[in-house]
Design a protein around this motif. Sequence first.
Motif, PDB file in Angstrom:
ATOM      1  N   SER A  21       0.871  -1.173   0.000  1.00  0.00           N
ATOM      2  CA  SER A  21       0.000   0.000   0.000  1.00  0.00           C
ATOM      3  C   SER A  21       0.917   1.235   0.000  1.00  0.00           C
ATOM      4  N   ASP A  22       0.384   2.363  -0.454  1.00  0.00           N
ATOM      5  CA  ASP A  22       1.209   3.560  -0.630  1.00  0.00           C
ATOM      6  C   ASP A  22       1.965   3.942   0.636  1.00  0.00           C
ATOM      7  N   HIS A  23       1.263   3.840   1.737  1.00  0.00           N
ATOM      8  CA  HIS A  23       1.831   4.275   3.004  1.00  0.00           C
ATOM      9  C   HIS A  23       3.168   3.580   3.312  1.00  0.00           C
ATOM     10  N   TYR A  24       3.302   2.332   2.872  1.00  0.00           N
ATOM     11  CA  TYR A  24       4.485   1.559   3.256  1.00  0.00           C
ATOM     12  C   TYR A  24       5.569   1.512   2.187  1.00  0.00           C
ATOM     13  N   LYS A  25       5.321   2.137   1.038  1.00  0.00           N
ATOM     14  CA  LYS A  25       6.278   1.975  -0.056  1.00  0.00           C
ATOM     15  C   LYS A  25       7.665   2.514   0.312  1.00  0.00           C
ATOM     16  N   ASN A  26       7.697   3.727   0.797  1.00  0.00           N
ATOM     17  CA  ASN A  26       9.008   4.291   1.136  1.00  0.00           C
ATOM     18  C   ASN A  26       9.735   3.537   2.243  1.00  0.00           C
ATOM     19  N   PRO A  27       9.062   3.330   3.367  1.00  0.00           N
ATOM     20  CA  PRO A  27       9.781   2.599   4.427  1.00  0.00           C
ATOM     21  C   PRO A  27      10.196   1.189   3.998  1.00  0.00           C
ATOM     22  N   ALA A  28       9.530   0.624   2.998  1.00  0.00           N
ATOM     23  CA  ALA A  28       9.847  -0.752   2.621  1.00  0.00           C
ATOM     24  C   ALA A  28      11.039  -0.841   1.670  1.00  0.00           C
ATOM     25  N   LEU A  29      11.407   0.279   1.097  1.00  0.00           N
ATOM     26  CA  LEU A  29      12.426   0.239   0.047  1.00  0.00           C
ATOM     27  C   LEU A  29      13.718  -0.477   0.467  1.00  0.00           C
ATOM     28  N   ALA A  73       6.128  -7.876  -8.742  1.00  0.00           N
ATOM     29  CA  ALA A  73       5.404  -6.838  -8.022  1.00  0.00           C
ATOM     30  C   ALA A  73       4.149  -6.443  -8.770  1.00  0.00           C
ATOM     31  N   THR A  74       3.183  -6.002  -8.008  1.00  0.00           N
ATOM     32  CA  THR A  74       1.966  -5.515  -8.647  1.00  0.00           C
ATOM     33  C   THR A  74       2.241  -4.119  -9.225  1.00  0.00           C
ATOM     34  N   HIS A  75       1.331  -3.652 -10.027  1.00  0.00           N
ATOM     35  CA  HIS A  75       1.552  -2.456 -10.819  1.00  0.00           C
ATOM     36  C   HIS A  75       2.210  -1.303 -10.055  1.00  0.00           C
ATOM     37  N   GLY A  76       1.546  -0.811  -9.018  1.00  0.00           N
ATOM     38  CA  GLY A  76       2.026   0.361  -8.267  1.00  0.00           C
ATOM     39  C   GLY A  76       3.385   0.104  -7.642  1.00  0.00           C
ATOM     40  N   THR A  77       3.510  -1.035  -7.054  1.00  0.00           N
ATOM     41  CA  THR A  77       4.762  -1.384  -6.394  1.00  0.00           C
ATOM     42  C   THR A  77       5.883  -1.496  -7.433  1.00  0.00           C
ATOM     43  N   HIS A  78       5.555  -2.088  -8.576  1.00  0.00           N
ATOM     44  CA  HIS A  78       6.543  -2.245  -9.644  1.00  0.00           C
ATOM     45  C   HIS A  78       7.052  -0.882 -10.093  1.00  0.00           C
ATOM     46  N   LYS A  79       6.117   0.027 -10.312  1.00  0.00           N
ATOM     47  CA  LYS A  79       6.484   1.376 -10.753  1.00  0.00           C
ATOM     48  C   LYS A  79       7.400   2.037  -9.722  1.00  0.00           C
ATOM     49  N   PHE A  80       7.031   1.874  -8.470  1.00  0.00           N
ATOM     50  CA  PHE A  80       7.811   2.461  -7.377  1.00  0.00           C
ATOM     51  C   PHE A  80       9.222   1.869  -7.354  1.00  0.00           C
ATOM     52  N   LEU A  81       9.315   0.572  -7.531  1.00  0.00           N
ATOM     53  CA  LEU A  81      10.621  -0.089  -7.494  1.00  0.00           C
ATOM     54  C   LEU A  81      11.465   0.321  -8.687  1.00  0.00           C
ATOM     55  N   GLU A  82      10.785   0.426  -9.814  1.00  0.00           N
ATOM     56  CA  GLU A  82      11.479   0.829 -11.041  1.00  0.00           C
ATOM     57  C   GLU A  82      12.142   2.196 -10.848  1.00  0.00           C
ATOM     58  N   LYS A  83      11.354   3.105 -10.266  1.00  0.00           N
ATOM     59  CA  LYS A  83      11.839   4.453 -10.015  1.00  0.00           C
ATOM     60  C   LYS A  83      13.051   4.433  -9.079  1.00  0.00           C
ATOM     61  N   ASN A  84      13.050   3.466  -8.183  1.00  0.00           N
ATOM     62  CA  ASN A  84      14.116   3.409  -7.186  1.00  0.00           C
ATOM     63  C   ASN A  84      15.207   2.399  -7.524  1.00  0.00           C
ATOM     64  N   GLY A  85      15.158   1.925  -8.736  1.00  0.00           N
ATOM     65  CA  GLY A  85      16.253   1.103  -9.219  1.00  0.00           C
ATOM     66  C   GLY A  85      16.299  -0.321  -8.714  1.00  0.00           C
ATOM     67  N   VAL A  86      15.153  -0.844  -8.289  1.00  0.00           N
ATOM     68  CA  VAL A  86      15.132  -2.259  -7.915  1.00  0.00           C
ATOM     69  C   VAL A  86      14.428  -3.025  -9.026  1.00  0.00           C
ATOM     70  N   PRO A  87      15.130  -3.975  -9.672  1.00  0.00           N
ATOM     71  CA  PRO A  87      14.488  -4.695 -10.767  1.00  0.00           C
ATOM     72  C   PRO A  87      13.343  -5.566 -10.256  1.00  0.00           C
ATOM     73  N   SER A  88      12.252  -5.532 -10.980  1.00  0.00           N
ATOM     74  CA  SER A  88      11.152  -6.436 -10.624  1.00  0.00           C
ATOM     75  C   SER A  88      10.335  -6.738 -11.859  1.00  0.00           C
ATOM     76  N   LYS A  89       9.617  -7.835 -11.805  1.00  0.00           N
ATOM     77  CA  LYS A  89       8.763  -8.216 -12.918  1.00  0.00           C
ATOM     78  C   LYS A  89       7.353  -7.808 -12.546  1.00  0.00           C
ATOM     79  N   MET A  90       6.702  -7.078 -13.448  1.00  0.00           N
ATOM     80  CA  MET A  90       5.359  -6.630 -13.108  1.00  0.00           C
ATOM     81  C   MET A  90       4.349  -7.730 -13.388  1.00  0.00           C
ATOM     82  N   ILE A  91       3.415  -7.880 -12.482  1.00  0.00           N
ATOM     83  CA  ILE A  91       2.346  -8.823 -12.789  1.00  0.00           C
ATOM     84  C   ILE A  91       1.039  -8.066 -12.858  1.00  0.00           C
TER      85      ILE A  91
END
Lengths: 354, 1078
Positions: free
Chosen positions: B949-957, B972-990
């Motif tokens: 959820s949005d609230h936990y994205k930053n602390p979870a990085l 990662a799901t869509h939102g999480t994937h986008k967030f990870l992408e922005k922060n340079g963590v590779p993930s596969k979007m589902i």
Amino acid sequence: MKATIILEDKTMLTGCSFGAQGTVFGELVFNTSMSGYQNIVSDPAYSGQILAMTYPEMGVYGINKEDFENKHAHIRGFICKKYNPFYSNFMAETSLGEYFKKNNVVAVEGIDTRSLVKKIREYGAMSCLITTEEINEEMFNSLKNYKLQTYFPEISTKKKYVLGEGKIKLAFIDYGTNDDILNKLVGLGVTVEVYPSSVSADEILNSGNTALFLSNGAGDPREYKNELETIKKLIGKIPIYAMSFGCALVGLALGATVEKLQHGHRGSNHPVINLETETVTLTVQNHAYVLDKKTLTDGMKVTYLNLNDSSVEGFECSKLNIKAVQFLPEKIVPEGSEDVFASWVADMENNYAR
Amino acid sequence: MLDKDIKKVLVIGSGPIVIGQAAEFDYAGVQACRALKEEGVEVVLINSNPATIMTDETVADKVYIEPLTPEFVEKIIKIERPDGLIASLGGQTGLNLAVKLADSGVLEKYNVRVLGTDIQSIKLAEDRELFKNLMEEIGEPIPASDIVSDFEAAKEFADKIGFPIIIRPAYTLGGSGGGIAQNMEEYEEIVLQGLSQSPINQVLVEKSIAGYKELEYEVVRDSSDTCIIVCNMENIDPIGIHTGDSFVVAPIQTATNDDCAMLRASAIKIIRALKIEGGCNVQFALDTKSNKYYVIEVNPRVSRSSALASKATGYPIAKITTKIALGYKLHEMKNAVTGTTVASFEPTIDYVVVKIPKWPFDKFAKGDRILGTKMKATGEVMAIGRTFASAFKKAITSLENKRTGILHYKFEKLSDAELMKDLEIQDDMRIFRLSEAISRGFDISELNKITKIDPWFINEIKNITLVEKRLETEPMCPELYKDAKECGYLDSEIVACSGVKHSDLKKYKIEASFRLVDTCAGEFSSKTPYFYSTYGENCDLEDIQYEDILNKVEPKKKIMVLGSGPIRIGQGIEFDYCSVHASFAIQNQGYESIMVNSNPETLSTDFDVATRLYFEPMALENILNIIKRERPEGVMVQFGGQTAINLAQSLSDEGVKILGTSLDSIDVVEDRKLFSALLQELGIKQPMGLGVKNFNEAMKALDKLGFPVLIRPSYVIGGRGMQLCYTKEEAISYIEEAFKFSDGHPVLIDQYIEGLEAELDCVSDGVDVLIPGICEHIERAGVHSGDSMSVYPSQNIPKSLQNKMADCAKSIAKRLNIKGLMNIQFIIKNGVLYVIEVNPRASRTVPIMSKVTGINMVDLAVKTCLGHRLRDLGAPVGLYPKTNLVAVKMPIFSFQKLNRIDPALAPEMKSTGEVLGVDTCFSKALLKAFIAGGYKFGAPKQRVLISLSDHYKNPALPIIQDIYKAGYLVMATHGTHKFLEKNGVPSKMIEKFMMDKLQKRMKEGRLSFVLNTPKTGGDSQKSGFHIRTIAEMYSVPCFTSIDTMRAYLKALKTYEEKTILLPDTISNYRKRKFFGIF
């Protein structure tokens, strides 16, 4: 409708009648089995007795044809905590209350049976009456003067009859037995010739039977004077197997004495140890008289003991070919449990069959 | 005779409380340990569950609180070199462990004998195929069945036999993973699920005989083949509902004598064929239209049913099982109850016993209430009555539901047709639906046809129902009052139904009397101190009093302890631990202890634990009846959880003295306003909060408090219905529901401070407090304290704050004159300390704190309740110094048993039990806790699914970066994937949770874990819920708090560093070097 119980010590208890009308006198005893009321009330060994069941709920599965010990009721009165005329079982044909009405048994429910048991435990079996009538002084007097019946020749068969077609022929003296026991013997491949308790020794000896069986019954064995004389004449002349009441009788005939237990053994959970094999069997029992261990005569060897009170539960006398147990055989013996009847029949087959 | 070669025995406990394996194994284990010690045998105990009494150092000689895995048990065997182990006392967990140790050769290697029932026998009974073969061999009937390892074989069976079919996975407890299938679709689903849950990938598929009577026999056998039936029992619910979820009555009511004899013979034959030494449970199905029967199952061990049978008859099955394992024969032992007769007899009872399960559905309102072959109850109650009706009614009272009667469970609104249709629903409310139907005059045979409940039981329920109806409609008279009392109705119910005044009932002079549980129906005089109540009869208690007078025994003063009733989520075995210890402490102080409880699984209802035990509902009237006879000096309510605390006020109103903390003080902490005022007075901070009565007030409050907030109804146990909301939308979507839960009481809205949560337990004498230690929660505030992982001693709280917490405890205890136990929960944020809760009673953590510090907190609490000062007792005061023992508590959940329950951590408690990892440093203790909690380490690293959820994205990085670095492939799901992408963590979007694909992946073991923080409202709430549920189903770890995730990664790191974990006894851990100042 109201019913009243009056005990020898003038204790009065009231409950609801659910059996026959009237007044009955008898010896108050209790049974601790949690099921099997139908088998119990029809067992002749309860002749002359008023029975209190310790288990509270009675009549649950009604009355069916198959569970009968001896067709009609032998108890005089029946006391329980809770009777419910509603019954449920696919085999049931009538209710316990209807059965009592038909068989003239006065029955009362709503009684604090546990307190009754505690009383009997402390003071021993006592006379009592149950009545559905108004209480009067006369009743107290009759109870005071009431003498317990201790001799029940009437519960034996009137005439000799034969059951089964087995290889082994067994003479069976009926002091008040029940169908389960006879059926069990027949099931083991025995021809059972059932004789009235008044049978003479000669008749038995001339019958050509392999062995003699002394059955269960009711009352005080010491009061069975003629019957004892008959047994004395038979001892040593024919192998004898005896159970329950019959065990006490044959013991008496051998010269031992019997004593009356404070409150009798009546129930289905009495632990008995076979002294030879050291195995323990939970037995069904219904007796008030046991052989006094100290008075056993020469040649009588104790084979079974009651683990609760160390009373004699069986003996044998090998030189006179006598085997006896005080307990009743189980109707259905679990595989691996000791089956006394089966071993007796094997004994007859191996040692005495002609 | 006693085998003198056995000098040291290993007892394996059953681990955490889960559905299907509860306190009954603590009861069994403690009996076993005591029996062993009685024979001079040294007892080594292993259990991962710290809330148990068996893990007390007074119970066993060596106590290992270590993970229940073959590796750890082997290490302990290597250290201790026991002569033998008993496998049949630790539930399915203990049994499975023993089998594994035997199979791997460990037992042989260290020369450890399996005492009692041996491994071969266990396998014969447990392995479906071996068991089936054996039954066929000895000619015992079993329903047509097949053992399958894949769906193809299962299908073949179904094609041959037809539906319905029962599916039972091998080697699982409480039938988890099983079910009844009516068609191929359901069949495939259940079979596949069962295969995945069975440790040996085997399920039994079996022709369903639903509708037969279900009967149970508790058999005990010794090595000389003597067998006894301790008790037989009848399930009021027919076959098809798990026996753990059935209403059960002992002894059997509706089967004839011949049927009982037939099943008895069969049970004995089976136990002999299996060569079981000790206790064993055999379950039968009996046709209602013939004498045909089937053997359903054999449990070659002590079980929930054997605990019930022990409590129902007084016969101590676990103790006897232990002695048999040591070589005794049944006839060589005394009957512990009568003291005069022998143990080789069959108990006979002159009362009726009814057991009713306690389900968690009141807590999980959205859970699936349908009952089947998978057990769902968390606990149970038992009641004893002189008749079936009274036992049944008393058991319903014991459930501690809002209503204690049998009518008015909100089915009045249904039309006859609707009701008739609903009667087919097999859920927790079926008996109440049935009584509603009865009260409307539905025909018994019709009801029997629908419910398959025997007509006799329906008729009995009818009689109870009609009494309630009569109370409502007829004028009160002596007969009606007598009928109601004999049926088990409480005066309070009679008053409520009839409108008669309470004081008017006194004139009928029908008083409760107490009867003895003696195993022999009064045939022999017994000295068991075990009683139940009845009406209109003589009282057995007077016998004892009379004997005491005869023997000139000086009467002792008495103190009553209230137990905690059935085990439920939020009120578990820890309160039994406290009640039992309170009883011991009371006796040690020279008083007689009087125990009251209604739970058959627990040790507190063992008649050995108190001077006198009353097996009664935890209802005011029942307790007052006992008090009237016993005249205790006072009652201790602080050890029996909320059940006991809730009774305090009304007991006090009746003039009963409450020992310990005063009622006024209890009130202060339970009343929000008084509590806030108190904290303000003492200068202690607390999060702001408001009580609101309607939607408008709620909106105003939200504006004032800001976000995030915690919303909850007042007057609930275990944080029921509590919700954490980050936004106004979330709050609005929940607030209506909260009002519904609240039932007229205000809804509470509190500021949520997202800080570090910590708690402490202490003993107070009103002046001084002893604080054994401070626990720090792993998860941030917002997760119920019962559901969060926690560590003792705290790892991240500076000494100054610890002292401040201790000062808080001291000032509160002093101000409220706390006598006994108190628990305080704190939040720390930015160095500021807030108090969020004070419980003036025993808490969940008391057993843990007692064990890790060696301070018997309950014993001290009892003494302070009795007026002693801690200093006078020589007890330390203040914050107790720590050793280098570190303990990590991990909650354990039972989601696999409960459908449609969200596994996400929340302010509402969901866990059923807990394990403890103990070692000398945090990282090792943490790893042990995860291992004890069933997490597997060392498996190849697969993909992981992350959705935040949005609230936990930053602390979870940083955590996700660690996950990636650890070698997992992130999906990662869509939102999480986008967030990870922005922060340079590779993930596969589902895509939007491709459920089918994910499910397949989990089924095939190609997903290592799920990290998913829940969100309130909207679609992602639903899909998140779905994914979490599937993960639970396939036993894929699912982390719903980023803090738990972080802890897992830390444990994983410790594991991968090849850290060697060694077991040690709890006392050794404590003994190691001290630091800190006394």
